[in-house]
Design a protein around this motif. Structure first.
Motif, PDB file in Angstrom:
ATOM      1  N   VAL A  44     -41.354 -18.827  -5.238  1.00  0.00           N
ATOM      2  CA  VAL A  44     -41.577 -20.034  -4.434  1.00  0.00           C
ATOM      3  C   VAL A  44     -42.939 -20.643  -4.773  1.00  0.00           C
ATOM      4  N   GLY A  45     -43.947 -19.801  -4.849  1.00  0.00           N
ATOM      5  CA  GLY A  45     -45.283 -20.285  -5.160  1.00  0.00           C
ATOM      6  C   GLY A  45     -45.985 -20.892  -3.970  1.00  0.00           C
ATOM      7  N   LEU A  46     -47.114 -21.507  -4.237  1.00  0.00           N
ATOM      8  CA  LEU A  46     -47.936 -22.133  -3.206  1.00  0.00           C
ATOM      9  C   LEU A  46     -48.252 -23.566  -3.602  1.00  0.00           C
ATOM     10  N   PRO A  47     -48.345 -24.466  -2.611  1.00  0.00           N
ATOM     11  CA  PRO A  47     -48.687 -25.857  -2.940  1.00  0.00           C
ATOM     12  C   PRO A  47     -50.030 -25.943  -3.671  1.00  0.00           C
ATOM     13  N   ALA A  48     -50.080 -26.817  -4.656  1.00  0.00           N
ATOM     14  CA  ALA A  48     -51.274 -26.956  -5.481  1.00  0.00           C
ATOM     15  C   ALA A  48     -52.222 -28.000  -4.909  1.00  0.00           C
ATOM     16  N   PRO A  49     -53.522 -27.798  -5.066  1.00  0.00           N
ATOM     17  CA  PRO A  49     -54.440 -28.880  -4.745  1.00  0.00           C
ATOM     18  C   PRO A  49     -54.212 -30.032  -5.715  1.00  0.00           C
ATOM     19  N   LEU A  50     -54.554 -31.230  -5.284  1.00  0.00           N
ATOM     20  CA  LEU A  50     -54.278 -32.420  -6.097  1.00  0.00           C
ATOM     21  C   LEU A  50     -55.461 -32.674  -7.036  1.00  0.00           C
ATOM     22  N   LEU A  51     -55.535 -31.872  -8.073  1.00  0.00           N
ATOM     23  CA  LEU A  51     -56.615 -31.994  -9.054  1.00  0.00           C
ATOM     24  C   LEU A  51     -56.495 -33.304  -9.822  1.00  0.00           C
ATOM     25  N   THR A  52     -57.626 -33.907 -10.098  1.00  0.00           N
ATOM     26  CA  THR A  52     -57.624 -35.034 -11.023  1.00  0.00           C
ATOM     27  C   THR A  52     -57.538 -34.493 -12.451  1.00  0.00           C
ATOM     28  N   PRO A  53     -57.194 -35.340 -13.421  1.00  0.00           N
ATOM     29  CA  PRO A  53     -57.090 -34.853 -14.801  1.00  0.00           C
ATOM     30  C   PRO A  53     -58.383 -34.201 -15.277  1.00  0.00           C
ATOM     31  N   GLU A  54     -58.206 -33.179 -16.106  1.00  0.00           N
ATOM     32  CA  GLU A  54     -59.298 -32.445 -16.742  1.00  0.00           C
ATOM     33  C   GLU A  54     -60.147 -31.678 -15.723  1.00  0.00           C
ATOM     34  N   GLN A  55     -59.459 -31.093 -14.739  1.00  0.00           N
ATOM     35  CA  GLN A  55     -60.090 -30.244 -13.745  1.00  0.00           C
ATOM     36  C   GLN A  55     -59.356 -28.904 -13.708  1.00  0.00           C
ATOM     37  N   ALA A  56     -60.013 -27.888 -13.192  1.00  0.00           N
ATOM     38  CA  ALA A  56     -59.401 -26.566 -13.112  1.00  0.00           C
ATOM     39  C   ALA A  56     -59.783 -25.898 -11.805  1.00  0.00           C
ATOM     40  N   ALA A  57     -58.866 -25.093 -11.279  1.00  0.00           N
ATOM     41  CA  ALA A  57     -59.115 -24.291 -10.088  1.00  0.00           C
ATOM     42  C   ALA A  57     -58.734 -22.850 -10.396  1.00  0.00           C
ATOM     43  N   LEU A  58     -59.510 -21.899  -9.877  1.00  0.00           N
ATOM     44  CA  LEU A  58     -59.271 -20.479 -10.100  1.00  0.00           C
ATOM     45  C   LEU A  58     -58.870 -19.807  -8.790  1.00  0.00           C
ATOM     46  N   PHE A  59     -58.068 -18.735  -8.928  1.00  0.00           N
ATOM     47  CA  PHE A  59     -57.581 -18.008  -7.761  1.00  0.00           C
ATOM     48  C   PHE A  59     -57.583 -16.512  -8.069  1.00  0.00           C
ATOM     49  N   THR A  60     -57.972 -15.726  -7.073  1.00  0.00           N
ATOM     50  CA  THR A  60     -57.807 -14.274  -7.174  1.00  0.00           C
ATOM     51  C   THR A  60     -56.612 -13.862  -6.347  1.00  0.00           C
ATOM     52  N   VAL A  61     -55.931 -12.826  -6.812  1.00  0.00           N
ATOM     53  CA  VAL A  61     -54.775 -12.270  -6.113  1.00  0.00           C
ATOM     54  C   VAL A  61     -54.996 -10.770  -6.024  1.00  0.00           C
ATOM     55  N   ASP A  62     -55.046 -10.234  -4.803  1.00  0.00           N
ATOM     56  CA  ASP A  62     -55.331  -8.816  -4.597  1.00  0.00           C
ATOM     57  C   ASP A  62     -54.256  -8.184  -3.743  1.00  0.00           C
ATOM     58  N   ARG A  63     -53.942  -6.951  -4.072  1.00  0.00           N
ATOM     59  CA  ARG A  63     -53.016  -6.178  -3.230  1.00  0.00           C
ATOM     60  C   ARG A  63     -53.522  -6.199  -1.796  1.00  0.00           C
ATOM     61  N   ALA A  64     -52.667  -6.537  -0.871  1.00  0.00           N
ATOM     62  CA  ALA A  64     -53.076  -6.679   0.525  1.00  0.00           C
ATOM     63  C   ALA A  64     -53.658  -5.370   1.036  1.00  0.00           C
ATOM     64  N   GLY A  65     -54.788  -5.474   1.762  1.00  0.00           N
ATOM     65  CA  GLY A  65     -55.461  -4.311   2.297  1.00  0.00           C
ATOM     66  C   GLY A  65     -56.490  -3.727   1.365  1.00  0.00           C
ATOM     67  N   ARG A  66     -56.510  -4.175   0.108  1.00  0.00           N
ATOM     68  CA  ARG A  66     -57.492  -3.648  -0.838  1.00  0.00           C
ATOM     69  C   ARG A  66     -58.840  -4.302  -0.566  1.00  0.00           C
ATOM     70  N   ASP A  67     -59.908  -3.537  -0.728  1.00  0.00           N
ATOM     71  CA  ASP A  67     -61.255  -4.085  -0.555  1.00  0.00           C
ATOM     72  C   ASP A  67     -61.504  -5.088  -1.662  1.00  0.00           C
ATOM     73  N   THR A  68     -61.686  -6.347  -1.302  1.00  0.00           N
ATOM     74  CA  THR A  68     -61.826  -7.405  -2.304  1.00  0.00           C
ATOM     75  C   THR A  68     -63.239  -7.942  -2.398  1.00  0.00           C
ATOM     76  N   GLU A  69     -64.192  -7.312  -1.745  1.00  0.00           N
ATOM     77  CA  GLU A  69     -65.544  -7.854  -1.758  1.00  0.00           C
ATOM     78  C   GLU A  69     -66.081  -8.016  -3.175  1.00  0.00           C
TER      79      GLU A  69
END
Length: 706
Positions: free
Chosen positions: A676-701
């Motif tokens: 299904v995925g997640l809705p994307a932010p509406l980036l203008t051309p030539e832009q980038a966004a980064l995301f981390t994905v962690d196993r739930a409950g894992r210490d992500t600090e």
């Protein structure tokens, strides 16, 4: 003998019962455990019908197809004996040697008794198939070899072919076409693979993409002239093939002479192009001796070019150290008389005018600031305006005939004197200075017929000799950027320079496609200045950060000219790279989106965490772009997705961000995030966004940005 090699969901079944050359009964999806009776039944049942107006027996496609078997397509071996005009043909099987549980050698003899041929095949733990041919002349006279290739069949399902072309600073451009009747042949005659290297020939089911479809692929592990092709014959067979492209007379065998082809590396996937990478990347990693993590590099080229001012370089060393750089590389311009690209190649001595005490003061400064030192060289070339060319014109390949290229010519490393000189000069530099890394460049085609084989094998010997003498030395393969990236050179180097362009928009596609074959830790990619040196395009710092992060990262920017705020952000990005490096250089690469998508999504997935990039190449085709789908996650594990803030916020045009981004995070099963995925932010051309994905409950600090 019937042979079944299987590993990692792949099967290769060979009918080597003789007397004719072995037949590939199946290469593709694993067939499971088959007993001898099952294998015999399969091989016998695979014998096809005899169509009208054809040879009067079933045509079976062998590992050595030729006209003597009724094959009217491109043969695997061609050549001749000048004395009698004879041609090779009619090979028959002598024997089969099992070299391991998934390795086999098939020995054949030519009907005339003058040639022996061994085909070596091995299937790795990862399901990657390697094959090569070894030809021996055991008769009388001289044999002129025209071609000797590795060929493998592909089924009728493989109706499309994809390979690559390109040009300087725009390498690895994919091109796709239907696989119709006839031969789709790609040949390179550069003396190196070239910017238009076909690279990886893929044949697959209609519409195959990164995440779907069956694909059969082949790469030639060779750094000289080559031929890759895909073929479908009206006879009913399809194939992919690869071999060294030999000029007339380039390889001649007298009695006792031998020739061994480069390895052809092949893989099959039922999970699209990413499925090929999922086999090839761990296989390449498994073949490497343990090395330290890929260091953050600063290369001086786009910071100072040929202007090697000692004070300016000292300031750059300080700025690099403050940013957290681990390796400082002095690029072109350090050696005697080298003030531009028109002179001095071959004179591998520190310029006494600019470096009266040699490179020692600069290296000492680099070491004091906690970095190791690297140096640019171009040992295979020579400038006509150089002491070397004046002293030894006989070492210049082809003399002074033909055009120069970048105002330089090729040094004939097949000449023992030239080879010895280069080995001595490089050895002297590596002995005199504590050099940890050589950036090894190659800035022109040979443009000399019948020189590629000799020159390429000499370069391999030279690199191997240096690695043996200096085992801790690391080497980067650069060839006008990305014109020599192949698995032959990769056996002898630690990194490749992916392209001469640091424009992040161009780099997104170049890295995306180069990375189908090579894992990201081998792909050199640098953070450049805001305005790219080659394209003149000005890009945001965020896009430049996001692009250079996914590879063997470095900096090619005069940090002394950056603002204090920019330098602080660079230091934070370097720290992020170091924290993510184990994941980026050890995880599984995943990609989504079609070849021509406006938005690209790619990432690297580890056991418990992943990092993804969403990159807007151009304006979206609709007001709401397609969701971000996080491929490669364990479908039954719950993950938390968060934005990864590094550098300036990407530019968006939206009245409100997606709800999950406003909340700061969302936790869902991997299956939902991928499908299904997640809705994307509406980036203008030539832009980038980064995301981390962690196993739930894992210490992500430790996963969060600095």
């Amino acid at each position: 003998m019937l042979i079944h090699l299987r590993a990692a969901g792949t099967s290769l079944v060979l009918d080597a019962r003789g007397p004719r050359p072995p037949v590939v009964v199946h290469w593709g999806r694993c067939l499971g455990a088959l007993g001898d009776d099952d294998l015999a039944a399969l091989a016998d049942a695979a014998v096809p019908a005899v169509p009208p107006s054809s040879i009067d027996e079933p045509l079976r496609f062998s590992l050595l197809p030729g006209p003597e078997q009724g094959w009217s397509g491109r043969p695997a071996i061609t050549g001749w004996w000048p004395a009698d005009g004879g041609r090779p043909g009619g090979f028959h099987l002598l024997g089969v040697v099992r070299d391991g549980p998934r390795a086999v050698r098939l020995d054949l003899a030519e009907a005339g008794g003058r040639l022996l041929l061994s085909t070596e095949m091995e299937l790795s733990d990862q399901g990657v198939l390697r094959a090569r041919q070894h030809l021996s002349h055991v008769g009388a006279g001289t044999f002129h070899l025209d071609s000797l290739s590795v060929v493998l069949p592909v089924p009728d399902l493989a109706k499309e072919v994809l390979d690559f072309s390109g040009l300087w600073a725009y390498e690895r451009r994919p091109q796709r076409a239907p696989l119709r009747h006839g031969v789709w042949s790609r040949e390179t005659r550069h003396g190196r693979p070239g910017h238009d290297d076909p690279y990886l020939m893929m044949a697959g089911s209609p519409g195959f993409d990164f995440r779907a479809g069956q694909v059969w692929a082949m790469h030639l592990a060779w750094s000289g002239d080559k031929r890759l092709w895909a073929e479908r014959q009206p006879l009913g067979y399809g194939l992919i093939g690869a071999g060294e492209l030999l000029a007339p007379g380039e390889v001649t065998l007298g009695p006792g002479g031998t020739y061994r082809t480069p390895w052809a590396v092949a893989a099959w996937s039922d999970a699209g192009i990413d499925g090929l990478s999922a086999r090839l990347h761990p296989w390449i990693r498994s073949r490497r001796a343990a090395r330290p993590p890929r260091p953050m590099v600063l290369n001086t080229w786009e910071a100072c070019y040929f202007d090697h001012d000692a004070d300016a370089l000292d300031r750059l060393v300080d700025a690099a150290a403050e940013a957290g750089v681990e390796r400082f590389v002095l690029d072109d311009g350090w050696f005697a008389g080298r003030t531009d690209d028109r002179r001095a190649l071959g004179d591998w001595y520190a310029d006494p005018g600019r470096w009266p005490d040699g490179l020692h003061p600069l290296i000492a400064r680099v070491h004091e600031r906690g970095m190791d030192f690297g140096l640019w060289v171009e040992p295979e070339m020579v400038s006509p305006d150089s002491a070397l060319a004046r002293a030894h014109p006989e070492w210049v390949l082809g003399g002074d005939t033909g055009p120069t290229w970048r105002h330089q010519r090729v040094l004939d490393l097949g000449d023992p004197g030239a080879y010895a000189y280069v080995l001595e000069r490089l050895g002297a530099l590596l002995t005199a200075y504590p050099i940890a890394f050589l950036k090894w460049d190659h800035n022109r085609d040979l443009l000399r017929e019948a020189a590629s084989h000799r020159q390429t094998t000499a370069v391999y010997r030279l690199l191997a000799a240096l690695r043996a003498a200096f085992p801790r030395l690391e080497i980067e393969s650069c060839a006008s950027g990305g014109a020599r990236i192949d698995l032959g050179i990769l056996d002898l180097v630690d990194r490749v320079w992916t392209s001469d362009t640091n424009d992040p928009l161009e780099r997104q596609r170049i890295q995306r496609w180069t990375g189908v074959l090579l894992p990201p830790e081998f792909l050199g990619g640098h953070l450049g200045a805001a305005t790219a040196h080659i394209t003149g395009r000005t890009s945001s710092l965020g896009l430049r950060f996001a692009t250079a992060l996914f590879g063997s990262a470095g900096i090619e920017w005069d940090l002394t000219a950056a603002t204090p705020g920019e330098r602080a952000e660079v230091a934070a990005w370097v720290a992020l790279y170091k924290r993510l490096r184990p994941l980026l250089h050890g995880g599984t690469v995943v990609r989504s989106g079609a070849d021509d998508a406006a938005h690209l999504v790619h990432g690297v997935v580890g056991a418990d965490s992943a990092v993804y990039a969403l990159v807007a190449l151009r304006a979206a085709d609709s007001a709401l772009p397609e969701p971000i789908r996080f491929a490669g996650l364990d479908p039954d594990v719950r993950y938390t997705v968060r934005p990864l803030r590094i550098g300036p916020e990407p530019r968006v045009v939206q009245d409100a961000a997606p709800a999950w981004l406003r909340a700061g995070a969302v936790t869902l099963p991997g299956r939902v995030l991928a499908e299904v995925g997640l809705p994307a932010p509406l980036l203008t051309p030539e832009q980038a966004a980064l995301f981390t994905v962690d196993r739930a409950g894992r210490d992500t600090e430790s996963r969060r940005s600095p």
